[in-house]
Design a protein around this motif. Structure first.
Motif, PDB file in Angstrom:
ATOM      1  N   GLY A  75       8.031   9.595  -4.917  1.00 54.18           N
ATOM      2  CA  GLY A  75       7.677   9.575  -3.315  1.00 54.18           C
ATOM      3  C   GLY A  75       7.299   8.035  -2.857  1.00 54.18           C
ATOM      4  N   VAL A  76       8.250   7.488  -2.715  1.00 49.16           N
ATOM      5  CA  VAL A  76       8.029   6.008  -2.075  1.00 49.16           C
ATOM      6  C   VAL A  76       7.653   5.802  -0.463  1.00 49.16           C
ATOM      7  CG1 VAL A  76       9.037   3.706  -2.451  1.00 49.16           C
ATOM      8  CG2 VAL A  76       9.947   5.471  -3.940  1.00 49.16           C
ATOM      9  N   GLY A  77       6.696   6.513  -0.252  1.00 49.87           N
ATOM     10  CA  GLY A  77       6.062   6.108   1.322  1.00 49.87           C
ATOM     11  C   GLY A  77       4.913   5.005   0.911  1.00 49.87           C
ATOM     12  N   ASN A  78       4.035   5.034   1.928  1.00 51.45           N
ATOM     13  CA  ASN A  78       3.130   3.937   1.982  1.00 51.45           C
ATOM     14  C   ASN A  78       2.265   4.045   0.695  1.00 51.45           C
ATOM     15  OD1 ASN A  78       3.320   2.857   4.672  1.00 51.45           O
ATOM     16  ND2 ASN A  78       2.699   4.934   5.218  1.00 51.45           N
ATOM     17  N   LEU A  79       1.915   5.122   0.211  1.00 52.65           N
ATOM     18  CA  LEU A  79       1.003   5.051  -1.002  1.00 52.65           C
ATOM     19  C   LEU A  79       1.952   5.020  -2.424  1.00 52.65           C
ATOM     20  CD1 LEU A  79      -1.672   5.640  -2.094  1.00 52.65           C
ATOM     21  CD2 LEU A  79      -1.458   7.938  -2.121  1.00 52.65           C
ATOM     22  N   GLY A  80       3.193   5.427  -2.445  1.00 49.50           N
ATOM     23  CA  GLY A  80       3.902   5.326  -3.526  1.00 49.50           C
ATOM     24  C   GLY A  80       4.125   3.857  -3.527  1.00 49.50           C
ATOM     25  N   THR A  81       4.486   3.086  -2.556  1.00 47.02           N
ATOM     26  CA  THR A  81       4.840   1.555  -2.404  1.00 47.02           C
ATOM     27  C   THR A  81       3.578   0.700  -2.910  1.00 47.02           C
ATOM     28  OG1 THR A  81       6.410   2.111  -0.597  1.00 47.02           O
ATOM     29  CG2 THR A  81       5.851  -0.046  -1.114  1.00 47.02           C
ATOM     30  N   ALA A  82       2.513   1.073  -2.343  1.00 47.61           N
ATOM     31  CA  ALA A  82       1.261   0.288  -2.701  1.00 47.61           C
ATOM     32  C   ALA A  82       1.153   0.485  -4.263  1.00 47.61           C
ATOM     33  CB  ALA A  82      -0.060   0.945  -2.148  1.00 47.61           C
ATOM     34  N   ALA A 129      -1.350   1.148   3.224  1.00 50.93           N
ATOM     35  CA  ALA A 129      -1.340   2.645   3.208  1.00 50.93           C
ATOM     36  C   ALA A 129      -1.991   3.319   3.879  1.00 50.93           C
ATOM     37  CB  ALA A 129      -1.028   2.781   1.626  1.00 50.93           C
ATOM     38  N   LEU A 130      -3.411   3.141   3.774  1.00 43.97           N
ATOM     39  CA  LEU A 130      -4.441   3.867   4.147  1.00 43.97           C
ATOM     40  C   LEU A 130      -4.645   3.807   5.725  1.00 43.97           C
ATOM     41  CD1 LEU A 130      -7.492   3.166   1.553  1.00 43.97           C
ATOM     42  CD2 LEU A 130      -6.013   5.112   1.959  1.00 43.97           C
ATOM     43  N   SER A 131      -4.209   2.366   6.191  1.00 48.57           N
ATOM     44  CA  SER A 131      -4.147   2.493   7.819  1.00 48.57           C
ATOM     45  C   SER A 131      -3.207   3.471   8.571  1.00 48.57           C
ATOM     46  CB  SER A 131      -3.587   0.992   8.268  1.00 48.57           C
ATOM     47  OG  SER A 131      -4.214  -0.080   7.354  1.00 48.57           O
ATOM     48  N   SER A 132      -2.229   3.922   7.844  1.00 49.68           N
ATOM     49  CA  SER A 132      -1.421   4.884   8.332  1.00 49.68           C
ATOM     50  C   SER A 132      -1.558   6.110   7.584  1.00 49.68           C
ATOM     51  CB  SER A 132       0.140   4.471   8.135  1.00 49.68           C
ATOM     52  OG  SER A 132       0.209   4.018   6.896  1.00 49.68           O
TER      53      SER A 132
END
Lengths: 209, 209
Positions: A91-98, B98-101
């Motif tokens: 899952g390379v969304g926001n969190l995965g990327t972070a 990531a947390l912002s979104s």
DNA sequence: GCGTGTGAACTCATTCACAGCT
DNA sequence: AGCTGTGAATGAGTTCACACGC
């Protein structure tokens, strides 16, 4: 493995002790007392001695604990000493990327070996020198890379499916960030990090203080 | 606030129950038993009854718990019912971004009202319609926006300083992602989410199974 | 009869208190 | 004397078991 059962919270605190030991400035200091370590880490000295006593006698009467030795011992206990663990992030969304660029992983011997997503716009692209694979190929890629730990950063709706793929790829543990319970064979260790619950805990406190 | 002391883990589980209740498909169902809720959430039915009994008698003999009422009650207890909480995120790096979104914030009534950073390249830019402020202006901006909760996503080295700024801005709680202990006046609730420790816990398990 | 609510029993974790080592 | 290591005491949290209400 160990004689007695080790409380979960003891393991958690070992990490805190290690962190404080590594943060000690004075390189020439040889010993540290449980009292001082306690002050630094915000934990009682008796709790520290009890925690450490589950694993052995690391201290020396009248002096305290030898700093270098204690660090080595705790690393050994936590399994972050010599072994490196192979990690995949799904899952390379926001969190995965972070998380892909989170330095703490590498510092502790956790090597990210593969990224997965199901979005064709992302598949084939790279993040930090790591190619994003199609989640369809999760099992063979994870087997080839000998992945130990799968990190789930997909949506609630896909979390269980992904977890099952990881089980099929023989991972040993899963770190799940999706706010849902996942069911897996008992041999696989699951840890959940749930931001929703963290928020609600805070909210409970604020609403009821 | 409540008669008895409420175990931390009870509050944690309330979130799980709420999550499962909200996930129930059948809109016409009126009641659910502790047994079924237990099966769905992976928690024993007696534990559920005990948890709920701290707060009142929500169930009905022979039927179970009224689903709508129970949801409302748990939301009420957790403080996610009517009130909205104002949130600021300090540190617009990978994690802060990531947390912002993160949708979970808004869904639970946590409104992100301000972002802060100390990097002049970031200050003034926007993420999701939110301007990034200079951390120097944290106190006045947080006071003006009536921030309840500060989310710390800066490095270990800046975490304590940022925490103190937040205290100066009269926030009520802090959610800290930096892998370090922060010290604040007792009135401020602190929760730590520490990925390093999560990893080391997994590692302990893998090394010692 | 079925499922809640809750004291009582029990298990697990923390804190206390001190014996023992150097 | 100073600090560890650890049984014993306490406290917190979970599980048991059953009385009660519908």
């Amino acid at each position: 493995m160990f004689k007695k059962h080790i409380p979960q919270s003891t393991v958690y605190r070992l990490s805190i002790y290690l962190r404080e030991l590594e943060r000690l400035e004075d390189r020439d200091r040889v010993y540290i007392s449980s009292r001082e370590l306690g002050n630094r880490s915000g934990i009682g000295d008796d709790q520290i001695r009890k925690d450490l006593s589950y694993f052995g006698k690391f201290g020396k009467s009248r002096f305290g604990y030898p700093i270098k030795g204690l660090k080595r011992n705790i690393r050994q206990i936590l399994g972050v000493n010599n072994k490196t663990w192979h990690v995949a992030i799904i899952g390379v969304g926001n969190l995965g990327t972070a998380l892909s660029s989170y330095k703490g992983f590498r510092e502790r011997g956790f090597l990210i070996k593969a990224l997965f997503d199901n979005d064709s716009k992302k598949i084939g692209r790279s993040v930090k020198d790591l190619k994003i694979y199609d989640v369809k190929h999760l099992i063979p890629v994870c087997k080839k890379e000998e992945i130990d730990i799968g990190v789930i950063t997909v949506s609630v709706y896909h979390a269980q499916k992904v977890a099952e793929l990881l089980a099929g790829a023989d991972v040993k543990a899963v770190l799940n960030f999706a706010p849902t319970r996942i069911n897996l064979p008992h041999r696989i260790k699951i840890r959940n990090v749930d931001l929703t619950i963290e928020l609600e805990n805070i909210s409970f406190y604020l609403a009821n203080q």
